[in-house]
Design an enzyme around this catalytic site. Structure first.
Site, PDB file in Angstrom:
ATOM      1  N   GLY A  92       0.661  -1.199  -0.196  1.00 27.72           N
ATOM      2  CA  GLY A  92       0.004   0.046  -0.175  1.00 27.72           C
ATOM      3  C   GLY A  92       0.980   1.310   0.219  1.00 27.72           C
ATOM      4  O   GLY A  92       1.132   1.719  -1.096  1.00 27.72           O
ATOM      5  N   SER A 188       4.745  -5.687  -3.520  1.00 29.46           N
ATOM      6  CA  SER A 188       4.589  -4.115  -3.868  1.00 29.46           C
ATOM      7  C   SER A 188       5.238  -3.432  -2.685  1.00 29.46           C
ATOM      8  O   SER A 188       6.376  -3.650  -2.272  1.00 29.46           O
ATOM      9  CB  SER A 188       3.139  -3.790  -3.796  1.00 29.46           C
ATOM     10  OG  SER A 188       2.746  -2.448  -4.274  1.00 29.46           O
ATOM     11  N   TYR A 189       4.604  -2.566  -1.975  1.00 29.51           N
ATOM     12  CA  TYR A 189       5.267  -1.977  -0.831  1.00 29.51           C
ATOM     13  C   TYR A 189       5.625  -2.821   0.305  1.00 29.51           C
ATOM     14  O   TYR A 189       6.281  -2.253   1.182  1.00 29.51           O
ATOM     15  CB  TYR A 189       4.259  -0.847  -0.165  1.00 29.51           C
ATOM     16  CG  TYR A 189       5.225   0.374   0.740  1.00 29.51           C
ATOM     17  CD1 TYR A 189       5.653   1.214  -0.137  1.00 29.51           C
ATOM     18  CD2 TYR A 189       5.138   0.067   2.016  1.00 29.51           C
ATOM     19  CE1 TYR A 189       6.559   2.050   0.613  1.00 29.51           C
ATOM     20  CE2 TYR A 189       5.813   1.084   2.876  1.00 29.51           C
ATOM     21  CZ  TYR A 189       6.599   2.101   2.181  1.00 29.51           C
ATOM     22  OH  TYR A 189       7.218   2.915   2.967  1.00 29.51           O
ATOM     23  N   ASP A 385       3.813  -5.208 -15.441  1.00 30.15           N
ATOM     24  CA  ASP A 385       3.456  -4.449 -14.327  1.00 30.15           C
ATOM     25  C   ASP A 385       4.176  -3.159 -14.599  1.00 30.15           C
ATOM     26  O   ASP A 385       5.325  -3.122 -14.856  1.00 30.15           O
ATOM     27  CB  ASP A 385       3.865  -4.881 -12.905  1.00 30.15           C
ATOM     28  CG  ASP A 385       3.756  -4.013 -11.703  1.00 30.15           C
ATOM     29  OD1 ASP A 385       2.856  -3.078 -12.076  1.00 30.15           O
ATOM     30  OD2 ASP A 385       4.201  -3.955 -10.782  1.00 30.15           O
ATOM     31  N   HIS A 437       1.146  -6.856 -11.732  1.00 28.01           N
ATOM     32  CA  HIS A 437       1.639  -6.468 -10.326  1.00 28.01           C
ATOM     33  C   HIS A 437       1.401  -7.542  -9.220  1.00 28.01           C
ATOM     34  O   HIS A 437       2.136  -8.094  -8.568  1.00 28.01           O
ATOM     35  CB  HIS A 437       0.831  -5.132 -10.095  1.00 28.01           C
ATOM     36  CG  HIS A 437       1.641  -4.352  -8.713  1.00 28.01           C
ATOM     37  ND1 HIS A 437       2.778  -4.140  -8.625  1.00 28.01           N
ATOM     38  CD2 HIS A 437       1.095  -4.336  -7.525  1.00 28.01           C
ATOM     39  CE1 HIS A 437       2.849  -3.522  -7.369  1.00 28.01           C
ATOM     40  NE2 HIS A 437       1.895  -3.839  -6.817  1.00 28.01           N
TER      41      HIS A 437
END
Length: 463
Positions: A92, A188-189, A385, A437
């Site tokens: 996020g 991701s994060y 992605d 992603h």
């Protein structure tokens, strides 16, 4: 004599039943703590029958502030008492592992379009391991805090520390997992969360009994290093014809990827490229159809700079998750929302995203420390992605200057090239062909093959 034989047979039967009961509860010889049994999920609404056990609930990580993190454990289909434990984290910052990892990637269930029932994911990762999903930090999904200021003061450091406290306390509730082979995964994060938590555990284990038997981590399409991620992202955009030569050259000339704040001309050029040159595509999966109006808001969670804050994928399945997990009967079955919050469960928290405080410029120093510690580390990347693209990951890994042990080669699954890989001294990189992603969403079979190879400590298959 016959009576003695009957008594003996009865004793053996009781012993076998006792052993079976222990095995059914993951073979912990010390008995099952009441807290653990209280967290057992008998069945989720609309769930098909399954042979594995599930548990979910809360673990308080800070009594003073009233911070409690929500988890969901899906044990392995077979031999849960011997298979490793894998923690999954979404990024996020502010996105839910229940919404994404569990419900559309590696979890055992998928949510039907009605948002009221579930069906099986035949490529779920709990076919190979016990999977523990954690909604982190407090304020994400069902995780909560009684101190409202926590929502605007979250950051990398507190997230890692709370996750460590969660694991230590969770192990007390699930003592059968103490000393079990343990891995961390995410995307991701979570490219920050995963290595930062691994480092916390590594340091904790130096001074305490190693109940968390950390063996390594595997992370995908991961935010890693601001400079390399920035250069790699813009390079991907240009090399995949998403932006013009003019925008590409202007961005390279005017965007300082080492600065916390970028220039106005940099921001204007990036915003123009994303809003006018990209077209109505899904930046998280550039070759697949978009989900209606979502296509125009894929970058709503990005700040004016190119990187630093990258959210989870936003397909239509997110809508199904928000329907399902807001059903009162689902929350009751999962022992969720026990405090009765006056707002709906959401897949991502915009408040946390907008107010993220500390974010490491680079996690590459952590990689160096944990490689030296001998942990098994894999980094994978879906190659369609455009948000945290494969070029960003490759530039970041090149910054480690690792020795190549096994040169670049194609790996296979199902008779097809699953992607490409290179094995370094202390780290394995894997590109996953045709994945966006969320790699396990777009290429579930390839993702499961990769995960299995990771757990086994083997190279990806060459044929």
């Amino acid at each position: 004599m016959a009576l003695e034989i009957q008594v003996l047979n009865l004793w053996l039967l009781l012993l076998m039943l006792g052993l079976y009961a222990v095995s059914a509860s993951s073979s912990y010889s010390g008995g099952v703590p009441k807290e653990q049994e209280d967290d057992r999920i008998s069945a989720l609404p609309g769930q098909p029958e399954v042979p594995f056990s599930q548990f979910s609930g809360y673990v308080t990580v800070n009594e003073e502030h009233g911070r409690a993190l929500f988890y969901w454990l899906t044990e392995a289909y077979t031999s849960p008492h011997t298979k490793p434990l894998v923690l999954w984290l979404n990024g996020g910052p502010g996105c839910s592992s229940v919404a994404f990892g569990a419900s559309e990637e590696i979890g055992p269930f998928r949510i039907n379009k009605t948002g009221s029932s579930l069906y099986l994911n035949k490529y779920s990762w709990n076919r190979e391991a016990n999977i523990l999903f954690l909604e982190s930090p407090a304020g994400v999904g069902f995780s909560y805090t009684n101190t409202s200021s926590d929502l605007i003061t979250s950051g990398d450091e507190r997230t890692a520390q709370d996750a460590l406290i969660f694991l230590i306390r969770w192990m007390s509730r699930f003592p059968q997992y103490k000393y079990r082979d343990f891995y961390i995964s995410g995307e991701s994060y979570a490219g920050h969360y995963v290595p930062q938590l691994a480092q916390k555990i590594y340091h904790y284990n130096k001074a305490n009994p190693q109940i968390i038997n950390l063996k390594g981590f595997i992370v995908g399409n991961a935010v890693t290093d601001n400079y390399y991620d920035g250069i790699g992202t813009v390079t991907y955009w240009w090399s995949h014809c998403l932006i013009s030569d003019k925008s590409y050259k202007t961005i390279l000339e005017h965007c300082n990827f080492t600065a916390e704040q970028t220039s106005q001309i940099c921001n204007d050029t990036v915003n123009y490229a994303v809003n006018h040159e990209f077209g109505r595509i899904d930046q998280y999966s550039i070759y697949t159809p978009t989900c209606g109006s979502n296509s125009t808001v894929q970058y709503k969670r990005l700040k004016s700079t190119i990187l630093h804050r990258i959210s989870g994928y936003d397909p239509c399945t997110e809508n199904y998750a928000e329907k399902y997990y807001n059903l009162p009967e689902v929350q009751k079955a999962m022992h969720a929302n026990v405090t009765g919050v006056p707002y709906k469960w959401t897949a991502c928290s915009d408040v946390l995203f907008k107010h993220w405080n500390d974010s490491a410029f680079s996690v590459l120093p952590i990689y160096k420390e944990l490689i030296a510690a001998g942990l098994r580390i894999w980094v994978f990347s879906g190659d369609t992605d455009a948000v945290v693209p494969v070029t960003a990951t490759r530039f970041s890994l090149d910054g480690l200057k690792l020795k190549i042990n096994t040169p670049w080669y194609p790996w296979y699954t199902g008779g097809q090239v699953g992607g490409w890989t290179e094995v370094y001294d202390g780290l394995t990189f894997a590109a996953v062909r045709g994945a966006g992603h969320e790699v396990p969403l777009f290429q579930p079979r390839r993702a499961l093959t990769m995960f299995k190879s990771f757990l086994e400590g083997k190279k990806l298959p060459t044929s």
